[in-house]
Scaffold this active site. Sequence first.
Site, PDB file in Angstrom:
ATOM      1  N   TYR A  58      74.298   6.627 152.709  1.00  0.00           N
ATOM      2  CA  TYR A  58      73.489   7.532 153.337  1.00  0.00           C
ATOM      3  C   TYR A  58      74.167   8.731 154.331  1.00  0.00           C
ATOM      4  O   TYR A  58      75.114   7.745 155.131  1.00  0.00           O
ATOM      5  CB  TYR A  58      72.236   7.121 154.046  1.00  0.00           C
ATOM      6  CG  TYR A  58      71.225   6.351 153.240  1.00  0.00           C
ATOM      7  CD1 TYR A  58      71.559   5.651 152.083  1.00  0.00           C
ATOM      8  CD2 TYR A  58      70.584   5.617 154.742  1.00  0.00           C
ATOM      9  CE1 TYR A  58      70.554   5.410 151.376  1.00  0.00           C
ATOM     10  CE2 TYR A  58      69.102   4.842 153.243  1.00  0.00           C
ATOM     11  CZ  TYR A  58      69.340   4.841 151.614  1.00  0.00           C
ATOM     12  OH  TYR A  58      68.449   3.663 150.799  1.00  0.00           O
TER      13      TYR A  58
ATOM     14  N   ALA B  92     100.099  34.681 193.928  1.00  0.00           N
ATOM     15  CA  ALA B  92      98.571  34.500 193.972  1.00  0.00           C
ATOM     16  C   ALA B  92      98.183  35.941 193.713  1.00  0.00           C
ATOM     17  O   ALA B  92      98.240  36.849 193.928  1.00  0.00           O
ATOM     18  CB  ALA B  92      98.051  34.518 195.200  1.00  0.00           C
TER      19      ALA B  92
ATOM     20  N   ARG C 130      94.064  27.948 177.731  1.00  0.00           N
ATOM     21  CA  ARG C 130      93.607  28.371 177.005  1.00  0.00           C
ATOM     22  C   ARG C 130      95.046  28.124 175.474  1.00  0.00           C
ATOM     23  O   ARG C 130      96.274  28.094 176.024  1.00  0.00           O
ATOM     24  CB  ARG C 130      93.585  30.480 176.868  1.00  0.00           C
ATOM     25  CG  ARG C 130      92.368  30.333 178.212  1.00  0.00           C
ATOM     26  CD  ARG C 130      91.882  31.567 177.906  1.00  0.00           C
ATOM     27  NE  ARG C 130      91.766  32.016 176.500  1.00  0.00           N
ATOM     28  CZ  ARG C 130      91.745  33.236 176.781  1.00  0.00           C
ATOM     29  NH1 ARG C 130      92.283  34.574 178.008  1.00  0.00           N
ATOM     30  NH2 ARG C 130      91.640  34.175 175.536  1.00  0.00           N
TER      31      ARG C 130
ATOM     32  N   TYR D  25      96.650  35.732 186.400  1.00  0.00           N
ATOM     33  CA  TYR D  25      96.090  35.654 184.924  1.00  0.00           C
ATOM     34  C   TYR D  25      97.794  35.789 183.851  1.00  0.00           C
ATOM     35  O   TYR D  25      98.651  36.612 184.337  1.00  0.00           O
ATOM     36  CB  TYR D  25      94.890  36.727 184.248  1.00  0.00           C
ATOM     37  CG  TYR D  25      94.844  36.649 182.697  1.00  0.00           C
ATOM     38  CD1 TYR D  25      94.791  36.415 181.912  1.00  0.00           C
ATOM     39  CD2 TYR D  25      95.733  38.005 181.983  1.00  0.00           C
ATOM     40  CE1 TYR D  25      94.867  35.533 180.489  1.00  0.00           C
ATOM     41  CE2 TYR D  25      95.697  37.780 180.551  1.00  0.00           C
ATOM     42  CZ  TYR D  25      95.110  36.568 179.676  1.00  0.00           C
ATOM     43  OH  TYR D  25      95.134  37.123 178.728  1.00  0.00           O
TER      44      TYR D  25
ATOM     45  N   GLU E 238      58.982  -1.753 150.152  1.00  0.00           N
ATOM     46  CA  GLU E 238      58.882  -0.635 151.705  1.00  0.00           C
ATOM     47  C   GLU E 238      58.000  -0.948 152.141  1.00  0.00           C
ATOM     48  O   GLU E 238      56.741  -1.864 152.058  1.00  0.00           O
ATOM     49  CB  GLU E 238      58.795   0.455 150.768  1.00  0.00           C
ATOM     50  CG  GLU E 238      59.505   0.768 150.019  1.00  0.00           C
ATOM     51  CD  GLU E 238      61.162   0.961 150.622  1.00  0.00           C
ATOM     52  OE1 GLU E 238      61.206   1.836 151.486  1.00  0.00           O
ATOM     53  OE2 GLU E 238      61.951   0.460 150.388  1.00  0.00           O
TER      54      GLU E 238
ATOM     55  N   ALA F 240     104.986  42.706 196.591  1.00  0.00           N
ATOM     56  CA  ALA F 240     103.999  42.227 196.703  1.00  0.00           C
ATOM     57  C   ALA F 240     102.738  43.304 196.666  1.00  0.00           C
ATOM     58  O   ALA F 240     103.215  44.467 197.373  1.00  0.00           O
ATOM     59  CB  ALA F 240     102.845  41.544 197.944  1.00  0.00           C
TER      60      ALA F 240
ATOM     61  N   ARG G 190      61.814  15.988 160.943  1.00  0.00           N
ATOM     62  CA  ARG G 190      62.033  15.305 161.937  1.00  0.00           C
ATOM     63  C   ARG G 190      63.055  16.265 162.947  1.00  0.00           C
ATOM     64  O   ARG G 190      62.870  15.329 164.288  1.00  0.00           O
ATOM     65  CB  ARG G 190      61.685  13.966 162.370  1.00  0.00           C
ATOM     66  CG  ARG G 190      60.608  13.526 162.309  1.00  0.00           C
ATOM     67  CD  ARG G 190      60.192  11.779 161.989  1.00  0.00           C
ATOM     68  NE  ARG G 190      60.934  11.587 161.134  1.00  0.00           N
ATOM     69  CZ  ARG G 190      60.663   9.709 160.599  1.00  0.00           C
ATOM     70  NH1 ARG G 190      60.821   9.420 161.661  1.00  0.00           N
ATOM     71  NH2 ARG G 190      61.397   9.149 159.869  1.00  0.00           N
TER      72      ARG G 190
ATOM     73  N   GLY H   2      62.370  -0.685 154.404  1.00  0.00           N
ATOM     74  CA  GLY H   2      62.154  -1.882 153.141  1.00  0.00           C
ATOM     75  C   GLY H   2      62.034  -2.972 153.467  1.00  0.00           C
ATOM     76  O   GLY H   2      63.126  -3.286 154.561  1.00  0.00           O
TER      77      GLY H   2
ATOM     78  N   GLN I 272      70.439  17.524 143.472  1.00  0.00           N
ATOM     79  CA  GLN I 272      69.116  16.917 143.487  1.00  0.00           C
ATOM     80  C   GLN I 272      67.654  17.383 143.367  1.00  0.00           C
ATOM     81  O   GLN I 272      67.267  17.930 144.693  1.00  0.00           O
ATOM     82  CB  GLN I 272      69.003  15.500 144.147  1.00  0.00           C
ATOM     83  CG  GLN I 272      67.417  14.703 143.961  1.00  0.00           C
ATOM     84  CD  GLN I 272      67.442  14.363 144.710  1.00  0.00           C
ATOM     85  OE1 GLN I 272      67.903  14.090 146.078  1.00  0.00           O
ATOM     86  NE2 GLN I 272      66.527  12.891 144.136  1.00  0.00           N
TER      87      GLN I 272
HETATM   88  C1  UD1 Z   1      65.089   3.687 152.768  1.00  0.00           C
HETATM   89  C2  UD1 Z   1      64.980   2.818 151.900  1.00  0.00           C
HETATM   90  C3  UD1 Z   1      63.790   1.321 152.963  1.00  0.00           C
HETATM   91  C4  UD1 Z   1      65.087   1.661 154.323  1.00  0.00           C
HETATM   92  C5  UD1 Z   1      65.627   2.657 154.644  1.00  0.00           C
HETATM   93  C6  UD1 Z   1      66.083   2.624 155.834  1.00  0.00           C
HETATM   94  C7  UD1 Z   1      64.038   3.017 149.448  1.00  0.00           C
HETATM   95  C8  UD1 Z   1      63.114   3.059 148.475  1.00  0.00           C
HETATM   96  N1  UD1 Z   1      63.817   2.818 150.411  1.00  0.00           N
HETATM   97  O1  UD1 Z   1      63.854   4.361 152.203  1.00  0.00           O
HETATM   98  O2  UD1 Z   1      63.887   0.070 151.532  1.00  0.00           O
HETATM   99  O3  UD1 Z   1      64.655   0.093 154.611  1.00  0.00           O
HETATM  100  O4  UD1 Z   1      65.770   3.939 153.764  1.00  0.00           O
HETATM  101  O5  UD1 Z   1      66.707   3.838 156.632  1.00  0.00           O
HETATM  102  O6  UD1 Z   1      65.559   3.423 149.468  1.00  0.00           O
HETATM  103  N2  UD1 Z   1      67.572  10.865 149.628  1.00  0.00           N
HETATM  104  C9  UD1 Z   1      68.275  11.743 148.737  1.00  0.00           C
HETATM  105  N3  UD1 Z   1      66.819  12.599 147.803  1.00  0.00           N
HETATM  106  C10 UD1 Z   1      65.567  11.044 147.752  1.00  0.00           C
HETATM  107  C11 UD1 Z   1      65.687  10.450 149.017  1.00  0.00           C
HETATM  108  C12 UD1 Z   1      66.481  10.150 149.512  1.00  0.00           C
HETATM  109  O7  UD1 Z   1      68.328  12.366 148.492  1.00  0.00           O
HETATM  110  O8  UD1 Z   1      64.651  11.798 146.576  1.00  0.00           O
HETATM  111  C13 UD1 Z   1      68.453  10.585 150.574  1.00  0.00           C
HETATM  112  C14 UD1 Z   1      67.721  10.920 152.339  1.00  0.00           C
HETATM  113  O9  UD1 Z   1      68.436  12.420 152.295  1.00  0.00           O
HETATM  114  C15 UD1 Z   1      68.467  10.219 153.419  1.00  0.00           C
HETATM  115  C16 UD1 Z   1      68.518   8.864 152.315  1.00  0.00           C
HETATM  116  O10 UD1 Z   1      67.925   9.073 150.818  1.00  0.00           O
HETATM  117  O11 UD1 Z   1      69.805  10.152 153.622  1.00  0.00           O
HETATM  118  C17 UD1 Z   1      67.179   8.002 152.353  1.00  0.00           C
HETATM  119  O12 UD1 Z   1      65.773   8.263 152.095  1.00  0.00           O
HETATM  120  P1  UD1 Z   1      64.105   7.997 153.220  1.00  0.00           P
HETATM  121  O13 UD1 Z   1      63.819   9.106 152.706  1.00  0.00           O
HETATM  122  O14 UD1 Z   1      65.009   8.453 154.594  1.00  0.00           O
HETATM  123  O15 UD1 Z   1      64.343   7.138 152.888  1.00  0.00           O
HETATM  124  P2  UD1 Z   1      63.924   6.460 153.844  1.00  0.00           P
HETATM  125  O16 UD1 Z   1      61.716   6.326 153.471  1.00  0.00           O
HETATM  126  O17 UD1 Z   1      63.891   5.529 154.783  1.00  0.00           O
END
Ligand code: UD1
Length: 453
Positions: free
Chosen positions: A100, A378, A331, A364, A152, A421, A15, A137, A73
């Site tokens: 996060y 100037a 600068r 300058y 969730e 000048a 997004r 969640g 991952q």
């Molecule tokens: C998650 C929580 C939710 C909480 C919300 C808050 C879970 C199942 N849900 O939901 O309860 O209210 O965050 O914002 O945990 N990410 C990874 N690897 C993955 C999946 C996610 O690194 O496989 C990272 C994403 O980049 C992100 C964070 O984990 O930074 C959260 O993932 P996202 O998919 O946004 O979780 P939500 O569905 O929003």
Amino acid sequence: MSLEVIILAAGKGTRMCSDRPKVLHQLAGKPMLVHAINQAQMLQPICTHVIVGHGADEVESVVKPLGARCVTQVEQLGTGHAVAQAMPQVNNNAIVLVLYGDVPLVPAALMQQLVLQATQGDLAILTVTLDDAAGYGRIVRNSKGHIQAIVEHKDANAEQLQIKEINTGILAAKASLLNGWLPRIKSNNAQGEIYLTDIVAMAVADDIGISHLQPDFPQQTQGVNDRLQLAQLERWYQQQQANQLLRDGVQLADPTRFDLRGELYAGKDIYIDINVIMEGQVYLGDSVHIGPNCHIKDAHIGAGTQILANSVIDQAQVAEHCSIGPFARLRPGTIMHDNSKVGNFVETKKTTLGKGSKANHFTYLGDATVGENVNIGAGTITCNYDGVNKFKTNIANGAFIGSNSSIVAPVNIGAGATVGAGSTITKDIPDDNLAIARGKQRNLASWAKPVKT
Ligand code: UD1
Ligand code: CA
């Protein structure tokens, strides 16, 4: 007990509509992920693991210099799966703090409280109560008010959807507990994901205490999913910084029109007019006055200095009681000594202006060392560049450079020397000499004005 931090940052951030990984988008001049790492590092963890996936190389290049390690991952199978990727590298006796990468403003003090509760054996989760809980969640409690599970949004029933207390995603627990829970998480849910949040129900089943904390402000646990949320969080953060500066005695003409992207070290009785942007490390001495629309980056501004409207200052050292602008541009490598002055439409680069020296208009000065009490007229230009190399200009104490002079470097202008000048100076001028290097004026009385044909 030692602490290890795991920061989830593998998601794509669709997004944001961006080629850049979401966690590298900047808040107050710094990637969101770096905010999280900086706060976490105040707790002195023995290791910070960043779970990377989308844009892994780009994220790694930002994270590595901060001493964090990246764990890839490959497939984003869910938050539980993400944490599990780091666990083989985590000491089983450690406390794990999960953050996060797209939640940039969790304060270190709040993280510390979660870690403390985890040290006491609890699963410690950070929750927040929101008017609009859609998408998050939900924290499900029993009739006694004890937390039972996190459900969730997509898995919640009508009753659970009414719950306003939500999971921020941030938690802390002993690694040994996580190692027991993570392999048991199933993906039999609406999204087919391995939910980290399932460990809450597991903790309840295992009779592990669940403690919860809430932030002072919901923005501290606000995640960023799109550019609108990022802009809103930026405004909140800027407002907090501005309020703090006002409390510390810095007068901002309008706290909603001041942006600080870095650190400001400010003395007393400073006045900052509207639309001023500061970046990097900025030091302002007592009684500095900054006019509207100035951009100041990595600069030291001495006490009593006035910066007038629309000036741009980048990597400059300015001493006390100087005057800059309006419309000046300092600068990198500019050094202004006490009581010196740089006026409108003057640009300086790698230049030192001695005490009391002035370049008031349209000038300058590049690669120049200007002594004390020099007057630069100037339209003076130091011609420091021949298209290939740069050369230096030295102007000694008390020299006077007449207007519209070109000073072709390398060249030395002696103490007390005067340049007439309109001169183009190509040779050194001894002390106290007058140098004139311009075409001689001839007045032609016999000249006839052209007539329209
Ligand atoms: C998650 C929580 C939710 C909480 C919300 C808050 C879970 C199942 N849900 O939901 O309860 O209210 O965050 O914002 O945990 N990410 C990874 N690897 C993955 C999946 C996610 O690194 O496989 C990272 C994403 O980049 C992100 C964070 O984990 O930074 C959260 O993932 P996202 O998919 O946004 O979780 P939500 O569905 O929003
Ligand atoms: Ca999210």
